[in-house]
Design a protein around this motif. Structure first.
Motif, mmCIF file in Angstrom:
data_model
loop_
_atom_site.group_PDB
_atom_site.id
_atom_site.type_symbol
_atom_site.label_atom_id
_atom_site.label_comp_id
_atom_site.label_asym_id
_atom_site.label_seq_id
_atom_site.Cartn_x
_atom_site.Cartn_y
_atom_site.Cartn_z
ATOM 1 N N ALA A 69 -0.076 -2.245 8.527
ATOM 2 C CA ALA A 69 1.356 -2.107 8.234
ATOM 3 C C ALA A 69 2.186 -2.861 9.270
ATOM 4 O O ALA A 69 1.944 -2.747 10.474
ATOM 5 C CB ALA A 69 1.757 -0.637 8.206
ATOM 6 N N SER A 70 3.150 -3.628 8.784
ATOM 7 C CA SER A 70 4.011 -4.413 9.665
ATOM 8 C C SER A 70 5.345 -4.643 8.966
ATOM 9 O O SER A 70 5.425 -4.679 7.733
ATOM 10 C CB SER A 70 3.348 -5.754 9.997
ATOM 11 N N SER A 73 5.437 -5.343 1.583
ATOM 12 C CA SER A 73 6.641 -5.364 0.738
ATOM 13 C C SER A 73 6.883 -3.980 0.145
ATOM 14 O O SER A 73 8.027 -3.493 0.108
ATOM 15 C CB SER A 73 6.487 -6.398 -0.384
ATOM 16 N N PHE A 74 5.810 -3.348 -0.323
ATOM 17 C CA PHE A 74 5.944 -1.995 -0.869
ATOM 18 C C PHE A 74 6.423 -1.024 0.212
ATOM 19 O O PHE A 74 7.323 -0.212 -0.033
ATOM 20 C CB PHE A 74 4.607 -1.530 -1.436
ATOM 21 N N LEU A 75 5.819 -1.104 1.400
ATOM 22 C CA LEU A 75 6.195 -0.196 2.486
ATOM 23 C C LEU A 75 7.663 -0.368 2.867
ATOM 24 O O LEU A 75 8.370 0.617 3.099
ATOM 25 C CB LEU A 75 5.308 -0.439 3.705
ATOM 26 N N LYS A 76 8.124 -1.598 2.947
ATOM 27 C CA LYS A 76 9.518 -1.845 3.325
ATOM 28 C C LYS A 76 10.477 -1.227 2.308
ATOM 29 O O LYS A 76 11.472 -0.598 2.679
ATOM 30 C CB LYS A 76 9.776 -3.352 3.446
ATOM 31 N N ILE A 128 10.170 2.740 2.614
ATOM 32 C CA ILE A 128 10.731 3.264 3.863
ATOM 33 C C ILE A 128 12.234 3.012 3.930
ATOM 34 O O ILE A 128 12.998 3.846 4.430
ATOM 35 C CB ILE A 128 9.995 2.651 5.074
ATOM 36 N N LYS A 129 12.680 1.872 3.388
ATOM 37 C CA LYS A 129 14.115 1.570 3.354
ATOM 38 C C LYS A 129 14.875 2.668 2.627
ATOM 39 O O LYS A 129 15.888 3.181 3.114
ATOM 40 C CB LYS A 129 14.345 0.224 2.664
ATOM 41 N N GLY A 130 14.390 3.061 1.449
ATOM 42 C CA GLY A 130 15.072 4.104 0.688
ATOM 43 C C GLY A 130 15.112 5.426 1.434
ATOM 44 O O GLY A 130 16.136 6.132 1.412
ATOM 45 N N GLN A 131 14.013 5.780 2.096
ATOM 46 C CA GLN A 131 13.955 7.047 2.830
ATOM 47 C C GLN A 131 14.895 7.042 4.032
ATOM 48 O O GLN A 131 15.600 8.020 4.288
ATOM 49 C CB GLN A 131 12.515 7.304 3.289
#
Length: 381
Positions: A256-257, A285-288, A291-294
């Motif tokens: 993850a980065s 891309s999925f993580l961003k 996490i952005k929404g959260q």
């Protein structure tokens, strides 16, 4: 003479230990280590089972760093602390001018009334003092009174727990100085005194949950918890890429980065008896997006709870991911002052040491020279 100090922060899946030194009154951070030692519910049982492991790790660090770490501070998980807001009228011996000694005695009186014989007071914050219907935010030194009413916020644990954990560390010639309520360890990660202007808040992202603590003018004004943490991120990876939880955790831990990665870069992972290739670009891309929404939702909630514009510090696990601070600065409004901790600390273990040494919130906001002179004048006359 230098003193070595350890601070513990206990999360659901890991335990973090910060090492620091105190020399000539100056506290110096050395390093933070993490151990895969999970916590369940009982804090005494936790140390009973794991104190040997902790001591072995500290001894290893002592050998590596040529330091001796004797003093221990422990940040309590929120579920292990008891706290309550109480009010009590404290009688004085006679009508007199209130002194600092009267304040100390009044706090002890309130503790004796509300705590059981086997309770140990960790923190006692006086929200306000009331004398003859007049409310004082600061200790009413020099005011004439026959009785004083305290509105207090008290934190405590069982004394048997404190003594047992202390004895466990004493077996290794170490000294448990004290426990700290978790949120004050968070506060001390970004504050070191009560001289705050405006509202400053910290969002600490842990394994199961994230916690927010906001302070203004030397007092904690807002505390809250969000149902978001590293576990939720791993579960989102698990669901989106059809992985096992353990495999999703391995991917998060190692790949993850928040920086840009080449679109063609792939990783080959083993899932049971088969191998599969995953694009690191697709993962990140999925993580961003997730996490952005959260984070946006949590920051919006914080803005609704505090009464003024605020500065925000990010604490916790995501600080260890490359590019995270730049990521949150870009996604949040430009007018919001966003900061990250130096040294990339992943827990509040160092804050536990800082607060344990100073307890600055319980001392209250320091007086100016003018206020001190006015106080002396009142007491003298």
């Amino acid at each position: 003479m230098m003193k070595g100090i350890c601070g513990f922060d206990i999360d659901r899946d890991k335990t973090f230990i910060s090492l620091a030194s105190l020399e000539k009154g100056k506290l110096n951070f050395i390093k933070e280590i993490s151990l895969c030692v999970p916590w369940e519910t009982d804090i005494a049982d936790f140390f009973r089972k794991n104190c040997d492991t902790f001591n072995a790790q500290i001894k290893s660090q002592e050998k590596e760093l040529s330091h001796r770490f004797c003093d221990i501070y422990i940040n309590l998980p929120p579920a292990c602390e008891n706290h309550s807001i109480v009010e009590e009228v404290v009688p004085l011996k006679r009508v007199k001018k209130i002194s600092a000694r009267d304040i100390v005695r009044s706090k002890k009186y309130v503790e004796d009334v509300f705590l059981d014989w086997d309770d140990y007071c960790l923190h006692h914050f006086v929200n306000n003092y009331e004398i003859d219907g007049v409310v004082h935010r600061m200790p009413p030194l020099g005011v004439w009174a026959r009785k004083i009413k305290l509105n207090s916020h008290i934190f405590w644990i069982k004394d048997s727990v404190r003594r047992e954990v202390g004895e466990l560390f004493a077996n290794f010639d170490r000294r448990l100085v004290n426990f700290t309520a978790h949120d004050f360890g968070i506060v001390a990660m970004f504050l070191c005194d009560c001289k705050t202007e405006g509202v400053e808040a910290a969002l600490s992202i842990g394994y199961d949950h994230s916690r927010v603590v906001a302070c203004s003018q030397g007092s904690v004004d807002c505390v809250g918890e969000f149902d978001f943490g590293i576990k939720k991120i791993i579960e989102a990876l698990e669901k989106n890429f059809l992985l096992s939880f353990n495999l999703a955790q391995n991917i998060f831990d190692n790949y993850a980065s928040f920086t840009e990665v080449p679109p063609a870069k792939e990783i080959s992972i083993r899932d049971g008896s088969t191998y599969m290739n995953l694009s690191t670009n697709a993962i990140n891309s999925f993580l961003k997006i997730y996490i952005k929404g959260q984070i946006e939702a949590m920051v919006s909630s914080i803005g609704g709870k505090v009464s003024a514009p605020f500065s925000l510090y990010f604490l916790g696990r995501l600080n260890g991911k490359e590019g995270f601070f730049s990521f949150v600065k870009e996604l949040l409004p430009s007018q919001l002052a966003v900061s990250s901790l130096p040294q990339g600390l992943l827990s509040s273990s160092y804050g536990c040491i800082r607060y344990g040494l100073t307890r600055f919130l319980e001392r209250g906001k320091s007086q100016t020279i003018r206020e001190k002179i006015a106080q002396i004048y009142r007491e003298y006359f």
